[in-house]
Design an enzyme around this catalytic site. Structure first.
Site, PDB file in Angstrom:
ATOM      1  N   PHE A 123       0.864  -1.190   0.000  1.00 52.07           N
ATOM      2  CA  PHE A 123       0.000   0.000   0.000  1.00 52.07           C
ATOM      3  C   PHE A 123       0.898   1.238   0.000  1.00 52.07           C
ATOM      4  O   PHE A 123       1.847   1.307   0.790  1.00 52.07           O
ATOM      5  CB  PHE A 123      -0.879  -0.018   1.255  1.00 52.07           C
ATOM      6  CG  PHE A 123      -1.704   1.217   1.464  1.00 52.07           C
ATOM      7  CD1 PHE A 123      -2.911   1.385   0.801  1.00 52.07           C
ATOM      8  CD2 PHE A 123      -1.281   2.214   2.340  1.00 52.07           C
ATOM      9  CE1 PHE A 123      -3.683   2.530   0.998  1.00 52.07           C
ATOM     10  CE2 PHE A 123      -2.042   3.364   2.546  1.00 52.07           C
ATOM     11  CZ  PHE A 123      -3.248   3.510   1.869  1.00 52.07           C
ATOM     12  N   THR A 126       2.602   7.246   1.485  1.00 50.94           N
ATOM     13  CA  THR A 126       3.643   8.157   1.974  1.00 50.94           C
ATOM     14  C   THR A 126       4.544   8.670   0.855  1.00 50.94           C
ATOM     15  O   THR A 126       4.922   7.922  -0.039  1.00 50.94           O
ATOM     16  CB  THR A 126       4.508   7.430   3.024  1.00 50.94           C
ATOM     17  OG1 THR A 126       3.648   6.907   4.031  1.00 50.94           O
ATOM     18  CG2 THR A 126       5.515   8.363   3.662  1.00 50.94           C
ATOM     19  N   PRO A 128       7.990  11.627   0.045  1.00 47.33           N
ATOM     20  CA  PRO A 128       9.081  12.316   0.754  1.00 47.33           C
ATOM     21  C   PRO A 128       8.617  13.593   1.461  1.00 47.33           C
ATOM     22  O   PRO A 128       9.074  13.897   2.555  1.00 47.33           O
ATOM     23  CB  PRO A 128      10.079  12.624  -0.367  1.00 47.33           C
ATOM     24  CG  PRO A 128       9.846  11.525  -1.374  1.00 47.33           C
ATOM     25  CD  PRO A 128       8.370  11.241  -1.324  1.00 47.33           C
ATOM     26  N   GLY A 131       4.474  12.687   5.067  1.00 48.01           N
ATOM     27  CA  GLY A 131       4.431  11.446   5.854  1.00 48.01           C
ATOM     28  C   GLY A 131       3.213  11.501   6.757  1.00 48.01           C
ATOM     29  O   GLY A 131       2.116  11.069   6.395  1.00 48.01           O
ATOM     30  N   SER A 132       3.391  12.116   7.947  1.00 46.92           N
ATOM     31  CA  SER A 132       2.248  12.283   8.856  1.00 46.92           C
ATOM     32  C   SER A 132       1.159  13.116   8.193  1.00 46.92           C
ATOM     33  O   SER A 132      -0.032  12.875   8.377  1.00 46.92           O
ATOM     34  CB  SER A 132       2.697  12.980  10.141  1.00 46.92           C
ATOM     35  OG  SER A 132       3.668  12.207  10.794  1.00 46.92           O
ATOM     36  N   GLN A 337      16.965  -5.760  29.668  1.00 45.37           N
ATOM     37  CA  GLN A 337      17.484  -5.609  31.032  1.00 45.37           C
ATOM     38  C   GLN A 337      17.529  -6.951  31.763  1.00 45.37           C
ATOM     39  O   GLN A 337      18.508  -7.282  32.419  1.00 45.37           O
ATOM     40  CB  GLN A 337      16.592  -4.602  31.793  1.00 45.37           C
ATOM     41  CG  GLN A 337      17.261  -3.950  32.972  1.00 45.37           C
ATOM     42  CD  GLN A 337      18.443  -3.076  32.557  1.00 45.37           C
ATOM     43  OE1 GLN A 337      18.592  -2.718  31.393  1.00 45.37           O
ATOM     44  NE2 GLN A 337      19.305  -2.787  33.513  1.00 45.37           N
ATOM     45  N   GLU A 364       2.171   3.416   9.753  1.00 48.03           N
ATOM     46  CA  GLU A 364       0.700   3.462   9.821  1.00 48.03           C
ATOM     47  C   GLU A 364       0.232   4.500  10.838  1.00 48.03           C
ATOM     48  O   GLU A 364      -0.732   4.310  11.562  1.00 48.03           O
ATOM     49  CB  GLU A 364       0.127   2.060  10.077  1.00 48.03           C
ATOM     50  CG  GLU A 364       0.400   1.148   8.879  1.00 48.03           C
ATOM     51  CD  GLU A 364      -0.332  -0.163   8.902  1.00 48.03           C
ATOM     52  OE1 GLU A 364      -1.473  -0.188   9.382  1.00 48.03           O
ATOM     53  OE2 GLU A 364       0.250  -1.148   8.431  1.00 48.03           O
ATOM     54  N   THR A 366       2.308   7.706  13.251  1.00 50.70           N
ATOM     55  CA  THR A 366       3.172   7.718  14.449  1.00 50.70           C
ATOM     56  C   THR A 366       2.304   7.777  15.713  1.00 50.70           C
ATOM     57  O   THR A 366       1.101   8.075  15.642  1.00 50.70           O
ATOM     58  CB  THR A 366       4.086   8.966  14.441  1.00 50.70           C
ATOM     59  OG1 THR A 366       3.248  10.131  14.511  1.00 50.70           O
ATOM     60  CG2 THR A 366       4.958   9.020  13.188  1.00 50.70           C
TER      61      THR A 366
HETATM   62  C1  LIG Z   1      10.152   0.787   7.398  1.00 50.38           C
HETATM   63  C2  LIG Z   1       8.965   1.625   7.010  1.00 50.38           C
HETATM   64  C3  LIG Z   1       7.940   1.050   6.277  1.00 50.38           C
HETATM   65  C4  LIG Z   1       6.856   1.829   5.855  1.00 50.38           C
HETATM   66  N1  LIG Z   1       5.882   1.259   5.081  1.00 50.38           N
HETATM   67  C5  LIG Z   1       4.962   2.073   4.490  1.00 50.38           C
HETATM   68  C6  LIG Z   1       4.027   1.543   3.533  1.00 50.38           C
HETATM   69  O1  LIG Z   1       4.012   0.345   3.258  1.00 50.38           O
HETATM   70  N2  LIG Z   1       3.187   2.412   2.921  1.00 50.38           N
HETATM   71  C7  LIG Z   1       3.166   3.744   3.198  1.00 50.38           C
HETATM   72  O2  LIG Z   1       2.390   4.467   2.579  1.00 50.38           O
HETATM   73  N3  LIG Z   1       4.005   4.258   4.126  1.00 50.38           N
HETATM   74  C8  LIG Z   1       4.908   3.468   4.773  1.00 50.38           C
HETATM   75  N4  LIG Z   1       5.771   3.980   5.689  1.00 50.38           N
HETATM   76  C9  LIG Z   1       5.720   5.405   5.988  1.00 50.38           C
HETATM   77  C10 LIG Z   1       5.251   5.717   7.399  1.00 50.38           C
HETATM   78  O3  LIG Z   1       3.873   5.526   7.511  1.00 50.38           O
HETATM   79  C11 LIG Z   1       5.714   7.138   7.731  1.00 50.38           C
HETATM   80  O4  LIG Z   1       7.126   7.079   7.897  1.00 50.38           O
HETATM   81  C12 LIG Z   1       5.042   7.704   8.960  1.00 50.38           C
HETATM   82  O5  LIG Z   1       3.683   7.956   8.720  1.00 50.38           O
HETATM   83  C13 LIG Z   1       5.713   8.996   9.456  1.00 50.38           C
HETATM   84  O6  LIG Z   1       5.931   9.886   8.412  1.00 50.38           O
HETATM   85  P1  LIG Z   1       7.385  10.530   8.243  1.00 50.38           P
HETATM   86  O7  LIG Z   1       8.372   9.448   8.257  1.00 50.38           O
HETATM   87  O8  LIG Z   1       7.359  11.425   7.077  1.00 50.38           O
HETATM   88  O9  LIG Z   1       7.618  11.373   9.567  1.00 50.38           O
HETATM   89  P2  LIG Z   1       7.121  12.882   9.814  1.00 50.38           P
HETATM   90  O10 LIG Z   1       5.693  13.013   9.407  1.00 50.38           O
HETATM   91  O11 LIG Z   1       8.106  13.824   9.235  1.00 50.38           O
HETATM   92  O12 LIG Z   1       7.174  12.964  11.402  1.00 50.38           O
HETATM   93  C14 LIG Z   1       8.362  13.283  12.122  1.00 50.38           C
HETATM   94  C15 LIG Z   1       7.981  13.516  13.591  1.00 50.38           C
HETATM   95  O13 LIG Z   1       7.085  14.628  13.686  1.00 50.38           O
HETATM   96  C16 LIG Z   1       5.915  14.235  14.378  1.00 50.38           C
HETATM   97  N5  LIG Z   1       4.755  14.971  13.864  1.00 50.38           N
HETATM   98  C17 LIG Z   1       4.411  15.168  12.571  1.00 50.38           C
HETATM   99  N6  LIG Z   1       3.269  15.853  12.500  1.00 50.38           N
HETATM  100  C18 LIG Z   1       2.877  16.096  13.771  1.00 50.38           C
HETATM  101  C19 LIG Z   1       1.778  16.770  14.353  1.00 50.38           C
HETATM  102  N7  LIG Z   1       0.798  17.334  13.611  1.00 50.38           N
HETATM  103  N8  LIG Z   1       1.698  16.815  15.705  1.00 50.38           N
HETATM  104  C20 LIG Z   1       2.646  16.234  16.468  1.00 50.38           C
HETATM  105  N9  LIG Z   1       3.726  15.590  15.980  1.00 50.38           N
HETATM  106  C21 LIG Z   1       3.823  15.532  14.639  1.00 50.38           C
HETATM  107  C22 LIG Z   1       5.786  12.746  14.127  1.00 50.38           C
HETATM  108  O14 LIG Z   1       4.972  12.101  15.077  1.00 50.38           O
HETATM  109  C23 LIG Z   1       7.235  12.323  14.215  1.00 50.38           C
HETATM  110  O15 LIG Z   1       7.601  12.174  15.557  1.00 50.38           O
HETATM  111  C24 LIG Z   1       6.815   3.199   6.190  1.00 50.38           C
HETATM  112  C25 LIG Z   1       7.828   3.756   6.974  1.00 50.38           C
HETATM  113  C26 LIG Z   1       8.892   2.994   7.375  1.00 50.38           C
HETATM  114  C27 LIG Z   1       9.982   3.622   8.199  1.00 50.38           C
END
Ligand SMILES: Cc1cc2nc3c(=O)[nH]c(=O)nc-3n(C[C@H](O)[C@H](O)[C@H](O)COP(=O)(O)OP(=O)(O)OC[C@H]3O[C@@H](n4cnc5c(N)ncnc54)[C@H](O)[C@@H]3O)c2cc1C
Length: 380
Positions: A123, A126, A128, A131-132, A337, A364, A366
Protein backbone atom coordinates in the site's frame (compact mmCIF):
# COMPACT_ATOMS: atom_id res chain seq x y z
CA UNK A 1 -18.70 -11.62 27.50
CA UNK A 2 -16.87 -14.67 26.26
CA UNK A 3 -13.13 -14.25 25.75
CA UNK A 4 -12.56 -17.76 24.41
CA UNK A 5 -11.68 -17.79 20.74
CA UNK A 6 -13.56 -20.34 18.61
CA UNK A 7 -11.73 -23.67 18.31
CA UNK A 8 -10.83 -23.32 14.61
CA UNK A 9 -9.22 -19.96 15.32
CA UNK A 10 -7.30 -21.34 18.27
CA UNK A 11 -6.03 -24.13 16.03
CA UNK A 12 -4.93 -21.70 13.35
CA UNK A 13 -3.30 -19.48 15.96
CA UNK A 14 -1.39 -22.47 17.37
CA UNK A 15 -0.30 -23.58 13.88
CA UNK A 16 1.01 -20.09 13.06
CA UNK A 17 2.74 -19.77 16.44
CA UNK A 18 4.39 -23.16 15.89
CA UNK A 19 5.51 -22.16 12.40
CA UNK A 20 6.94 -18.85 13.63
CA UNK A 21 8.74 -20.35 16.63
CA UNK A 22 10.04 -23.53 15.06
CA UNK A 23 10.43 -22.88 11.34
CA UNK A 24 10.92 -19.13 10.91
CA UNK A 25 13.02 -18.59 14.05
CA UNK A 26 15.36 -21.38 12.91
CA UNK A 27 16.20 -19.22 9.86
CA UNK A 28 16.21 -15.87 11.72
CA UNK A 29 19.97 -15.39 11.59
CA UNK A 30 19.95 -16.06 7.85
CA UNK A 31 17.21 -13.46 7.34
CA UNK A 32 19.22 -10.97 9.40
CA UNK A 33 22.44 -11.60 7.46
CA UNK A 34 20.95 -11.62 3.96
CA UNK A 35 18.00 -9.23 4.41
CA UNK A 36 15.95 -11.78 2.47
CA UNK A 37 13.15 -14.13 3.50
CA UNK A 38 13.96 -17.60 2.09
CA UNK A 39 11.32 -18.60 -0.52
CA UNK A 40 10.51 -21.83 1.34
CA UNK A 41 9.38 -19.77 4.34
CA UNK A 42 7.03 -17.81 2.09
CA UNK A 43 5.71 -21.11 0.73
CA UNK A 44 5.17 -22.32 4.31
CA UNK A 45 3.26 -19.11 5.05
CA UNK A 46 1.13 -19.65 1.95
CA UNK A 47 0.31 -23.22 3.02
CA UNK A 48 -0.89 -21.87 6.36
CA UNK A 49 -3.15 -19.43 4.52
CA UNK A 50 -1.31 -16.36 5.79
CA UNK A 51 -1.41 -14.56 2.44
CA UNK A 52 -5.16 -15.00 2.22
CA UNK A 53 -6.15 -14.14 5.78
CA UNK A 54 -8.47 -11.32 4.78
CA UNK A 55 -9.42 -12.65 1.34
CA UNK A 56 -12.88 -14.26 1.11
CA UNK A 57 -12.94 -18.03 0.54
CA UNK A 58 -14.59 -17.65 -2.88
CA UNK A 59 -11.34 -16.03 -4.10
CA UNK A 60 -9.12 -18.68 -2.51
CA UNK A 61 -8.51 -17.00 0.85
CA UNK A 62 -9.23 -17.99 4.44
CA UNK A 63 -11.78 -15.21 4.79
CA UNK A 64 -11.26 -14.40 8.45
CA UNK A 65 -13.05 -11.53 10.15
CA UNK A 66 -11.09 -8.94 12.12
CA UNK A 67 -11.05 -10.99 15.33
CA UNK A 68 -9.66 -14.01 13.49
CA UNK A 69 -7.09 -11.98 11.60
CA UNK A 70 -5.86 -10.28 14.73
CA UNK A 71 -5.64 -13.60 16.58
CA UNK A 72 -3.34 -14.77 13.79
CA UNK A 73 -1.39 -11.50 13.84
CA UNK A 74 -0.74 -11.99 17.54
CA UNK A 75 0.75 -15.41 16.75
CA UNK A 76 2.74 -13.85 13.91
CA UNK A 77 4.19 -11.34 16.38
CA UNK A 78 5.77 -14.17 18.34
CA UNK A 79 8.40 -14.80 15.68
CA UNK A 80 10.74 -12.84 13.41
CA UNK A 81 9.19 -9.39 13.02
CA UNK A 82 10.61 -8.78 9.55
CA UNK A 83 8.93 -11.94 8.31
CA UNK A 84 5.74 -10.84 10.07
CA UNK A 85 6.09 -7.44 8.39
CA UNK A 86 6.04 -8.97 4.90
CA UNK A 87 2.85 -10.88 5.71
CA UNK A 88 1.06 -8.07 7.48
CA UNK A 89 1.82 -5.39 4.84
CA UNK A 90 0.37 -7.80 2.29
CA UNK A 91 -2.57 -9.20 4.24
CA UNK A 92 -3.75 -6.00 5.90
CA UNK A 93 -3.07 -2.69 4.10
CA UNK A 94 -2.03 -4.40 0.84
CA UNK A 95 -5.25 -6.38 0.53
CA UNK A 96 -8.01 -4.67 2.47
CA UNK A 97 -8.68 -1.87 -0.04
CA UNK A 98 -9.26 -4.34 -2.87
CA UNK A 99 -11.45 -6.59 -0.72
CA UNK A 100 -13.51 -3.64 0.48
CA UNK A 101 -13.74 -1.49 -2.64
CA UNK A 102 -12.85 -3.71 -5.58
CA UNK A 103 -15.22 -4.59 -8.40
CA UNK A 104 -15.98 -8.25 -9.03
CA UNK A 105 -13.68 -8.17 -12.07
CA UNK A 106 -10.81 -6.65 -10.08
CA UNK A 107 -11.24 -9.19 -7.30
CA UNK A 108 -11.27 -12.14 -9.72
CA UNK A 109 -8.18 -10.76 -11.44
CA UNK A 110 -5.99 -10.30 -8.38
CA UNK A 111 -7.29 -11.93 -5.22
CA UNK A 112 -6.70 -15.63 -6.05
CA UNK A 113 -3.03 -14.92 -6.87
CA UNK A 114 -2.72 -12.80 -3.75
CA UNK A 115 -4.25 -15.53 -1.57
CA UNK A 116 -1.75 -18.08 -2.84
CA UNK A 117 1.21 -15.77 -2.21
CA UNK A 118 2.05 -15.66 -5.92
CA UNK A 119 1.28 -11.94 -6.00
CA UNK A 120 2.55 -10.02 -2.96
CA UNK A 121 0.77 -6.75 -2.22
CA UNK A 122 1.55 -3.40 -0.64
CA UNK A 123 0.00 0.00 0.00
CA UNK A 124 1.52 3.33 -1.01
CA UNK A 125 0.48 6.71 0.34
CA UNK A 126 3.64 8.16 1.97
CA UNK A 127 5.79 10.59 -0.02
CA UNK A 128 9.08 12.32 0.75
CA UNK A 129 7.25 15.59 1.50
CA UNK A 130 4.17 14.10 3.17
CA UNK A 131 4.43 11.45 5.85
CA UNK A 132 2.25 12.28 8.86
CA UNK A 133 0.65 14.99 6.74
CA UNK A 134 -0.64 12.40 4.27
CA UNK A 135 -3.50 14.67 3.21
CA UNK A 136 -0.89 16.72 1.32
CA UNK A 137 0.36 14.06 -1.08
CA UNK A 138 1.43 15.33 -4.50
CA UNK A 139 1.43 12.25 -6.69
CA UNK A 140 -0.90 13.16 -9.50
CA UNK A 141 -3.18 10.92 -11.56
CA UNK A 142 -4.67 12.52 -14.67
CA UNK A 143 -7.34 10.83 -16.73
CA UNK A 144 -6.46 10.55 -20.44
CA UNK A 145 -8.91 8.41 -22.35
CA UNK A 146 -8.94 4.93 -20.88
CA UNK A 147 -5.84 5.38 -18.74
CA UNK A 148 -4.75 7.46 -15.76
CA UNK A 149 -1.27 8.95 -16.09
CA UNK A 150 0.57 8.91 -12.76
CA UNK A 151 3.48 11.17 -11.83
CA UNK A 152 5.16 11.46 -8.45
CA UNK A 153 7.20 9.59 -5.88
CA UNK A 154 6.19 7.41 -2.95
CA UNK A 155 8.78 6.31 -0.41
CA UNK A 156 9.29 3.79 2.41
CA UNK A 157 6.77 1.47 0.73
CA UNK A 158 6.78 -1.95 2.39
CA UNK A 159 6.94 -4.92 0.02
CA UNK A 160 7.51 -2.60 -3.00
CA UNK A 161 10.64 -4.47 -4.14
CA UNK A 162 8.72 -7.77 -4.27
CA UNK A 163 5.20 -6.54 -4.96
CA UNK A 164 3.01 -7.75 -7.79
CA UNK A 165 0.34 -5.24 -6.81
CA UNK A 166 0.31 -1.91 -5.01
CA UNK A 167 -2.70 0.08 -3.88
CA UNK A 168 -1.55 3.62 -4.67
CA UNK A 169 -3.22 6.80 -3.46
CA UNK A 170 -2.92 9.76 -5.83
CA UNK A 171 -4.54 13.15 -6.41
CA UNK A 172 -7.10 13.12 -9.21
CA UNK A 173 -8.54 16.60 -8.63
CA UNK A 174 -6.37 19.10 -6.74
CA UNK A 175 -9.24 21.61 -6.66
CA UNK A 176 -11.22 19.29 -4.39
CA UNK A 177 -8.51 19.16 -1.72
CA UNK A 178 -8.65 15.98 0.37
CA UNK A 179 -11.78 14.94 -1.50
CA UNK A 180 -9.81 14.86 -4.73
CA UNK A 181 -7.82 11.68 -4.00
CA UNK A 182 -8.31 8.30 -5.61
CA UNK A 183 -6.93 4.79 -5.17
CA UNK A 184 -5.37 2.74 -7.96
CA UNK A 185 -4.33 -0.86 -8.39
CA UNK A 186 -0.84 -0.69 -9.87
CA UNK A 187 1.19 -3.67 -11.06
CA UNK A 188 4.76 -2.34 -10.78
CA UNK A 189 6.46 -4.92 -13.02
CA UNK A 190 3.86 -4.58 -15.75
CA UNK A 191 3.41 -0.84 -15.85
CA UNK A 192 5.92 1.16 -17.93
CA UNK A 193 6.89 4.32 -16.09
CA UNK A 194 6.85 2.71 -12.63
CA UNK A 195 10.32 2.27 -11.10
CA UNK A 196 11.14 0.70 -7.76
CA UNK A 197 14.07 2.50 -6.11
CA UNK A 198 16.90 0.92 -4.19
CA UNK A 199 15.98 -1.12 -1.13
CA UNK A 200 15.97 0.98 2.07
CA UNK A 201 18.68 0.13 4.61
CA UNK A 202 16.71 -0.16 7.84
CA UNK A 203 17.55 -0.45 11.53
CA UNK A 204 15.61 -3.69 11.84
CA UNK A 205 12.80 -5.82 10.43
CA UNK A 206 15.27 -7.40 8.03
CA UNK A 207 13.67 -9.33 5.20
CA UNK A 208 10.76 -6.89 5.08
CA UNK A 209 11.87 -4.78 2.16
CA UNK A 210 10.78 -1.22 1.54
CA UNK A 211 11.71 1.22 -1.22
CA UNK A 212 10.75 4.26 -3.24
CA UNK A 213 8.17 3.89 -5.99
CA UNK A 214 8.63 6.43 -8.77
CA UNK A 215 5.90 7.22 -11.31
CA UNK A 216 6.98 8.92 -14.54
CA UNK A 217 4.07 9.20 -16.95
CA UNK A 218 3.00 5.75 -15.79
CA UNK A 219 -0.16 4.68 -17.60
CA UNK A 220 -2.53 2.81 -15.32
CA UNK A 221 -5.68 1.42 -17.00
CA UNK A 222 -8.86 3.20 -15.93
CA UNK A 223 -10.17 -0.28 -15.09
CA UNK A 224 -7.65 -0.26 -12.22
CA UNK A 225 -9.30 2.64 -10.42
CA UNK A 226 -10.20 1.22 -7.01
CA UNK A 227 -13.50 2.46 -5.67
CA UNK A 228 -15.07 5.66 -6.97
CA UNK A 229 -13.02 8.42 -8.56
CA UNK A 230 -12.27 11.11 -5.93
CA UNK A 231 -12.75 8.51 -3.22
CA UNK A 232 -11.28 10.99 -0.75
CA UNK A 233 -8.68 10.98 1.99
CA UNK A 234 -11.00 9.66 4.68
CA UNK A 235 -11.93 6.56 2.71
CA UNK A 236 -8.33 6.00 1.64
CA UNK A 237 -7.24 6.18 5.26
CA UNK A 238 -9.94 3.68 6.18
CA UNK A 239 -7.56 1.11 4.71
CA UNK A 240 -4.99 2.08 7.33
CA UNK A 241 -7.49 2.03 10.20
CA UNK A 242 -7.92 -1.65 9.54
CA UNK A 243 -4.17 -2.16 9.65
CA UNK A 244 -3.78 -0.37 12.98
CA UNK A 245 -5.77 -3.00 14.88
CA UNK A 246 -3.53 -5.67 13.38
CA UNK A 247 -0.42 -3.79 14.51
CA UNK A 248 -1.75 -3.75 18.07
CA UNK A 249 -2.21 -7.52 17.87
CA UNK A 250 1.29 -8.06 16.43
CA UNK A 251 2.71 -5.89 19.21
CA UNK A 252 0.91 -8.03 21.79
CA UNK A 253 2.42 -11.19 20.29
CA UNK A 254 5.88 -9.65 20.34
CA UNK A 255 5.45 -8.73 24.02
CA UNK A 256 4.33 -12.27 24.80
CA UNK A 257 7.46 -13.70 23.16
CA UNK A 258 9.68 -11.25 25.04
CA UNK A 259 8.03 -12.19 28.33
CA UNK A 260 8.38 -15.91 27.61
CA UNK A 261 12.08 -15.43 26.83
CA UNK A 262 12.54 -13.31 29.96
CA UNK A 263 10.81 -15.81 32.27
CA UNK A 264 12.87 -18.68 30.88
CA UNK A 265 16.09 -16.71 31.27
CA UNK A 266 15.25 -15.49 34.78
CA UNK A 267 14.62 -19.05 35.96
CA UNK A 268 17.87 -20.44 34.62
CA UNK A 269 20.40 -17.60 34.96
CA UNK A 270 22.02 -17.72 38.40
CA UNK A 271 23.77 -14.88 40.16
CA UNK A 272 24.69 -14.57 43.83
CA UNK A 273 24.02 -18.30 44.12
CA UNK A 274 20.37 -18.19 43.00
CA UNK A 275 18.26 -17.77 39.87
CA UNK A 276 17.80 -14.07 39.09
CA UNK A 277 14.03 -14.81 39.15
CA UNK A 278 14.38 -14.81 42.94
CA UNK A 279 15.18 -11.09 42.94
CA UNK A 280 12.16 -8.89 43.40
CA UNK A 281 13.58 -6.27 41.00
CA UNK A 282 13.49 -8.86 38.23
CA UNK A 283 10.07 -10.17 39.29
CA UNK A 284 8.66 -6.64 39.05
CA UNK A 285 9.88 -6.29 35.46
CA UNK A 286 8.16 -9.58 34.56
CA UNK A 287 4.95 -8.48 36.30
CA UNK A 288 4.93 -5.16 34.45
CA UNK A 289 5.39 -6.98 31.14
CA UNK A 290 2.43 -9.22 31.94
CA UNK A 291 0.19 -6.23 32.71
CA UNK A 292 1.16 -4.62 29.37
CA UNK A 293 0.33 -7.83 27.51
CA UNK A 294 -3.03 -8.41 29.16
CA UNK A 295 -4.20 -4.83 28.65
CA UNK A 296 -3.01 -4.69 25.04
CA UNK A 297 -4.69 -8.01 24.26
CA UNK A 298 -7.99 -6.79 25.69
CA UNK A 299 -7.72 -3.68 23.55
CA UNK A 300 -7.11 -5.40 20.24
CA UNK A 301 -9.81 -7.95 21.03
CA UNK A 302 -12.31 -5.19 21.71
CA UNK A 303 -11.43 -3.19 18.58
CA UNK A 304 -11.45 -6.29 16.36
CA UNK A 305 -14.85 -7.20 17.76
CA UNK A 306 -16.06 -3.65 16.99
CA UNK A 307 -14.82 -3.99 13.39
CA UNK A 308 -16.71 -7.27 13.00
CA UNK A 309 -19.81 -5.57 14.43
CA UNK A 310 -19.53 -2.88 11.76
CA UNK A 311 -18.79 -0.12 14.27
CA UNK A 312 -16.67 2.95 13.54
CA UNK A 313 -13.26 2.19 15.05
CA UNK A 314 -11.23 5.20 14.01
CA UNK A 315 -10.70 6.38 17.56
CA UNK A 316 -10.40 2.95 19.17
CA UNK A 317 -8.03 1.58 16.52
CA UNK A 318 -5.72 4.47 17.36
CA UNK A 319 -6.13 3.81 21.10
CA UNK A 320 -5.13 0.16 20.59
CA UNK A 321 -2.22 0.89 18.24
CA UNK A 322 -0.85 3.71 20.40
CA UNK A 323 -1.06 1.77 23.65
CA UNK A 324 0.18 -1.62 22.45
CA UNK A 325 3.14 -0.25 20.48
CA UNK A 326 4.25 2.12 23.25
CA UNK A 327 3.99 -0.76 25.73
CA UNK A 328 5.98 -2.99 23.38
CA UNK A 329 8.89 -0.54 23.45
CA UNK A 330 8.85 -0.62 27.25
CA UNK A 331 8.60 -4.41 27.31
CA UNK A 332 11.48 -4.79 24.83
CA UNK A 333 13.60 -2.52 27.00
CA UNK A 334 12.81 -4.59 30.10
CA UNK A 335 13.53 -7.83 28.24
CA UNK A 336 17.02 -6.55 27.38
CA UNK A 337 17.48 -5.61 31.03
CA UNK A 338 16.40 -9.05 32.31
CA UNK A 339 18.74 -10.71 29.78
CA UNK A 340 21.68 -8.52 30.88
CA UNK A 341 24.67 -8.48 28.51
CA UNK A 342 23.20 -11.36 26.55
CA UNK A 343 20.31 -9.11 25.54
CA UNK A 344 22.76 -6.83 23.76
CA UNK A 345 24.25 -9.62 21.65
CA UNK A 346 23.27 -10.30 18.04
CA UNK A 347 22.62 -13.97 18.72
CA UNK A 348 19.84 -13.09 21.14
CA UNK A 349 16.28 -12.74 19.80
CA UNK A 350 15.82 -10.05 22.45
CA UNK A 351 18.39 -7.81 20.73
CA UNK A 352 16.54 -8.29 17.43
CA UNK A 353 13.14 -7.50 18.93
CA UNK A 354 14.59 -4.38 20.54
CA UNK A 355 15.43 -3.04 17.05
CA UNK A 356 12.49 -4.50 15.16
CA UNK A 357 9.71 -3.28 17.44
CA UNK A 358 10.70 0.38 17.13
CA UNK A 359 9.07 0.68 13.73
CA UNK A 360 5.61 -0.08 15.09
CA UNK A 361 5.47 3.34 16.79
CA UNK A 362 6.22 5.03 13.46
CA UNK A 363 4.41 3.42 10.55
CA UNK A 364 0.70 3.46 9.82
CA UNK A 365 0.65 6.71 11.78
CA UNK A 366 3.17 7.72 14.45
CA UNK A 367 2.22 7.67 18.13
CA UNK A 368 1.76 11.45 17.99
CA UNK A 369 -0.65 11.13 15.05
CA UNK A 370 -2.63 8.46 16.95
CA UNK A 371 -2.92 10.94 19.86
CA UNK A 372 -4.13 13.64 17.47
CA UNK A 373 -6.79 11.32 16.06
CA UNK A 374 -7.97 10.35 19.55
CA UNK A 375 -8.01 13.93 20.84
CA UNK A 376 -9.76 15.34 17.75
CA UNK A 377 -12.44 12.69 18.07
CA UNK A 378 -12.90 13.44 21.77
CA UNK A 379 -13.21 17.14 21.08
CA UNK A 380 -15.40 16.88 17.99
C1 LIG B 1 10.15 0.79 7.40
C2 LIG B 1 8.96 1.62 7.01
C3 LIG B 1 7.94 1.05 6.28
C4 LIG B 1 6.86 1.83 5.85
N1 LIG B 1 5.88 1.26 5.08
C5 LIG B 1 4.96 2.07 4.49
C6 LIG B 1 4.03 1.54 3.53
O1 LIG B 1 4.01 0.35 3.26
N2 LIG B 1 3.19 2.41 2.92
C7 LIG B 1 3.17 3.74 3.20
O2 LIG B 1 2.39 4.47 2.58
N3 LIG B 1 4.00 4.26 4.13
C8 LIG B 1 4.91 3.47 4.77
N4 LIG B 1 5.77 3.98 5.69
C9 LIG B 1 5.72 5.40 5.99
C10 LIG B 1 5.25 5.72 7.40
O3 LIG B 1 3.87 5.53 7.51
C11 LIG B 1 5.71 7.14 7.73
O4 LIG B 1 7.13 7.08 7.90
C12 LIG B 1 5.04 7.70 8.96
O5 LIG B 1 3.68 7.96 8.72
C13 LIG B 1 5.71 9.00 9.46
O6 LIG B 1 5.93 9.89 8.41
P1 LIG B 1 7.39 10.53 8.24
O7 LIG B 1 8.37 9.45 8.26
O8 LIG B 1 7.36 11.42 7.08
O9 LIG B 1 7.62 11.37 9.57
P2 LIG B 1 7.12 12.88 9.81
O10 LIG B 1 5.69 13.01 9.41
O11 LIG B 1 8.11 13.82 9.23
O12 LIG B 1 7.17 12.96 11.40
C14 LIG B 1 8.36 13.28 12.12
C15 LIG B 1 7.98 13.52 13.59
O13 LIG B 1 7.08 14.63 13.69
C16 LIG B 1 5.91 14.23 14.38
N5 LIG B 1 4.76 14.97 13.86
C17 LIG B 1 4.41 15.17 12.57
N6 LIG B 1 3.27 15.85 12.50
C18 LIG B 1 2.88 16.10 13.77
C19 LIG B 1 1.78 16.77 14.35
N7 LIG B 1 0.80 17.33 13.61
N8 LIG B 1 1.70 16.82 15.71
C20 LIG B 1 2.65 16.23 16.47
N9 LIG B 1 3.73 15.59 15.98
C21 LIG B 1 3.82 15.53 14.64
C22 LIG B 1 5.79 12.75 14.13
O14 LIG B 1 4.97 12.10 15.08
C23 LIG B 1 7.24 12.32 14.22
O15 LIG B 1 7.60 12.17 15.56
C24 LIG B 1 6.81 3.20 6.19
C25 LIG B 1 7.83 3.76 6.97
C26 LIG B 1 8.89 2.99 7.37
C27 LIG B 1 9.98 3.62 8.20
Amino acid sequence: MNFTLPEDLREMQAAVRGFMLEVVEARAREIEDTNRVPPELLRGAAELGLFGLSIPEEYGGVGLGALGRCAVYEALGQGHMGFGGVISAHASIGTSGLVRLGTEEQKRRFLPRMASGECIAGFAITEPSSGSDAANIRTRAERRGDVYVLNGTKHYISNAPVAGLLTVIAVTDPARGTRGMSAFLVEPGRTPGVTIGKIDEKMGQKGSLSAEVIFEDAEVPAANLLGPEHLGYREALGILTNGRVGIAARATGAMQRLLDLSVAHAKTREQFGQPIAEFQAVQFMLAEMEVAIQTSRLLWQKVAWMVDEGQDVRRMASVAKLYATEMLSQVADKAVQVAGGMGYMKDSPVERYYRDQRLLRIYEGTSEIQKLIIARDLLA
